[in-house]
Enzyme design. Structure first.
Site, PDB file in Angstrom:
ATOM      1  N   GLY A  90      38.470  31.685  39.589  1.00 19.71           N
ATOM      2  CA  GLY A  90      37.303  30.834  39.377  1.00 19.71           C
ATOM      3  C   GLY A  90      37.454  29.504  40.102  1.00 19.71           C
ATOM      4  O   GLY A  90      38.280  29.344  40.999  1.00 19.71           O
ATOM      5  N   PHE A  91      36.657  28.524  39.695  1.00 17.10           N
ATOM      6  CA  PHE A  91      36.683  27.217  40.337  1.00 17.10           C
ATOM      7  C   PHE A  91      38.090  26.620  40.358  1.00 17.10           C
ATOM      8  O   PHE A  91      38.580  26.173  41.397  1.00 17.10           O
ATOM      9  CB  PHE A  91      35.747  26.244  39.606  1.00 17.10           C
ATOM     10  CG  PHE A  91      34.287  26.515  39.827  1.00 17.10           C
ATOM     11  CD1 PHE A  91      33.707  26.368  41.072  1.00 17.10           C
ATOM     12  CD2 PHE A  91      33.487  26.908  38.773  1.00 17.10           C
ATOM     13  CE1 PHE A  91      32.366  26.611  41.275  1.00 17.10           C
ATOM     14  CE2 PHE A  91      32.141  27.152  38.958  1.00 17.10           C
ATOM     15  CZ  PHE A  91      31.575  27.005  40.206  1.00 17.10           C
ATOM     16  N   GLY A 134      43.547  33.867  37.900  1.00 14.24           N
ATOM     17  CA  GLY A 134      42.130  33.526  37.805  1.00 14.24           C
ATOM     18  C   GLY A 134      41.574  33.019  39.119  1.00 14.24           C
ATOM     19  O   GLY A 134      42.121  32.077  39.707  1.00 14.24           O
ATOM     20  N   VAL A 180      45.594  41.135  34.505  1.00 17.88           N
ATOM     21  CA  VAL A 180      46.812  40.637  33.870  1.00 17.88           C
ATOM     22  C   VAL A 180      46.793  41.023  32.397  1.00 17.88           C
ATOM     23  O   VAL A 180      45.861  40.701  31.661  1.00 17.88           O
ATOM     24  CB  VAL A 180      46.931  39.110  34.026  1.00 17.88           C
ATOM     25  CG1 VAL A 180      48.107  38.578  33.210  1.00 17.88           C
ATOM     26  CG2 VAL A 180      47.094  38.744  35.495  1.00 17.88           C
ATOM     27  N   GLU A 189      18.317  27.064  30.779  1.00 24.49           N
ATOM     28  CA  GLU A 189      17.979  27.543  32.124  1.00 24.49           C
ATOM     29  C   GLU A 189      17.521  28.998  32.100  1.00 24.49           C
ATOM     30  O   GLU A 189      16.581  29.375  32.812  1.00 24.49           O
ATOM     31  CB  GLU A 189      19.181  27.357  33.044  1.00 24.49           C
ATOM     32  CG  GLU A 189      19.456  25.880  33.325  1.00 24.49           C
ATOM     33  CD  GLU A 189      20.690  25.646  34.177  1.00 24.49           C
ATOM     34  OE1 GLU A 189      20.769  24.576  34.815  1.00 24.49           O
ATOM     35  OE2 GLU A 189      21.584  26.508  34.189  1.00 24.49           O
TER      36      GLU A 189
END
Length: 420
Positions: free
Chosen positions: A13-14, A11, A79, A167
């Site tokens: 990401g963050f 992964g 994966v 948002e």
């Protein structure tokens, strides 16, 4: 076995990037695997979908991030299998990779909660691809309506009253109010309706009552029609049907109603908890297996005091760095430490010059609303963007959008995606 590494991170990401960067700085040999060649800044995807920002502002090449760390290898692959006992992963091309430690930070996907028609007829908003598809459909609907000289209304429905839903609905309403009259016509703008739907009686559930009320009033003032306190029963090709029988016409439906862990976690063999995520130990390790860490949206995390932690980018970012420190402790034979989360609060944009921000830890949060919260939101999101070029581009784009309402309306086409 194709290759061995000290640590395999699944992964980009963050959490995954933070863990790989920290380990890379310490000279640990890391394999970072992601199906995309880029890191995406998910909190701003709604601005890509509403053409406030371009893809280049929210996505950065993973290879660029790790360009100065030769001991971190980036592998673009999907994966398809995880063996947590052996710390081994298998990719879609049949290759396998094994490490001494395994970090699962594979993110999440939309949770449709078995709502009929939702998966087929709505647009989730969790990836760059999602944002581009939604933006394309939004733009194409407007272009098509502009070609047809009639008075029929256009209805854009956002399902989910959390930060992403608020948002997105706010950005769509501002587009209708301020952008469409200049780019198309006032007549077309007057035909557009934006709806926000949530099963809870208030928007922004994690926020204080003051913030909820401000967001509700602000959305209503921008013309967003709120349908709160009633669950969605069904999505049809033309309507959103609520449990009380209400039918909302829908030309386009955005699903911001929740997330669940992705297929990597589901196939890991680890016991799943709320949202299909793994209930990790307080040191971020997976229960019952050695050398496996689960982070970000793949995990239900707690801090060193046992408090449940939110699914926020800042939390994932901190968890990635903390997991790296614990892996280094494992390597050096030192004890791991429980995750200490530095709680900085919550934020949500509600429109131009309007946001809510609850700054600080727990019950001592300072509640801000309006222009000051809006500036704080901008500052925090610029700070969190990955890469100096992304920061500069965002800072150059936002003034044009928020002051002059100029947008390119250039998005990639996704003709293969069904439209609600």
């Amino acid at each position: 076995m194709d290759e061995n590494y000290e640590v395999i991170v699944v992964g980009g990401g963050f959490a995954g990037v933070a863990a790989a960067r920290e380990l890379g700085r310490k000279g640990v040999r890391v394999l970072l695997i992601d199906k995309n060649p880029y890191h995406q800044f998910q909190p701003l995807l709604y601005q890509v979908a509403t053409v406030q920002l371009g893809v280049s502002e929210v996505a950065r090449s993973l290879r660029d991030i790790f360009r100065g760390q030769p001991n971190v290898r980036v592998l673009v692959a999907e994966v398809t299998g995880v063996d947590t006992a052996a710390k081994r992963v298998t990719t879609s091309d049949g290759r396998t990779y094994e490490g001494r430690f395994l970090v699962l930070a594979s993110g999440a996907e939309a949770n449709f909660f078995n709502t009929p028609g939702a998966e087929e007829g709505t647009y989730p908003l969790y990836s760059v691809e999602d944002a581009v598809g939604l933006g394309s459909s939004f733009s194409n609907i407007l272009e098509e309506a502009d070609r047809v000289d009639d008075t029929s209304e256009l209805h854009f429905v956002v399902i989910g009253g959390g930060p992403t839903g608020v948002e997105t609905a706010g950005a769509m309403a501002e587009t209708v109010k301020y952008v469409l009259p200049g780019y198309f016509s006032q007549r077309l703008a007057s035909r557009c309706r934006v709806h926000l739907v949530d099963m809870l009686p208030n928007v922004l559930p994690p926020f204080s009552d003051k913030s909820k009320e401000y967001a509700r009033r602000r959305l209503s003032g921008m013309g967003v029609q709120l349908h709160l306190g009633v669950p969605v029963k069904e999505i049809t090709p033309e309507t959103v049907v609520l449990n009380d029988g209400t039918e909302i016409p829908a030309n386009l439906v955005v699903w911001a109603g929740g997330l669940k862990a992705g297929p990597v976690v589901a196939g890991s063999g680890l016991p799943q908890g709320r949202g299909g995520r793994i209930d990790v130990n307080d040191d971020l390790t997976a229960p019952g297996v050695e050398g496996v860490y689960v982070l970000g949206d793949a995990a239900n995390m707690t801090d060193d005091k046992g408090n449940k932690l939110p699914q926020l980018g800042s939390c994932a970012l901190q968890a990635g760095g903390w997991a790296a420190k614990n892996i280094l402790a494992d390597i050096e034979g030192r004890p791991r430490e429980p995750f200490h989360y530095s709680d900085k609060g919550y934020m949500a944009m509600v429109g131009r010059g309007a946001a809510v921000a609850e700054v600080g830890p727990g019950p001592n949060r300072k509640v801000l609303a309006g222009p000051l919260a809006f500036l704080a939101w901008l500052g925090v999101h610029v700070f969190l963007l990955s890469g100096s070029l992304q920061k500069v581009r965002a800072l150059a784009t936002w003034p044009s959008d928020y002051i002059s309402h100029r947008r390119s309306f250039v998005v990639l086409s996704r003709p293969d995606k069904p439209r609600a």
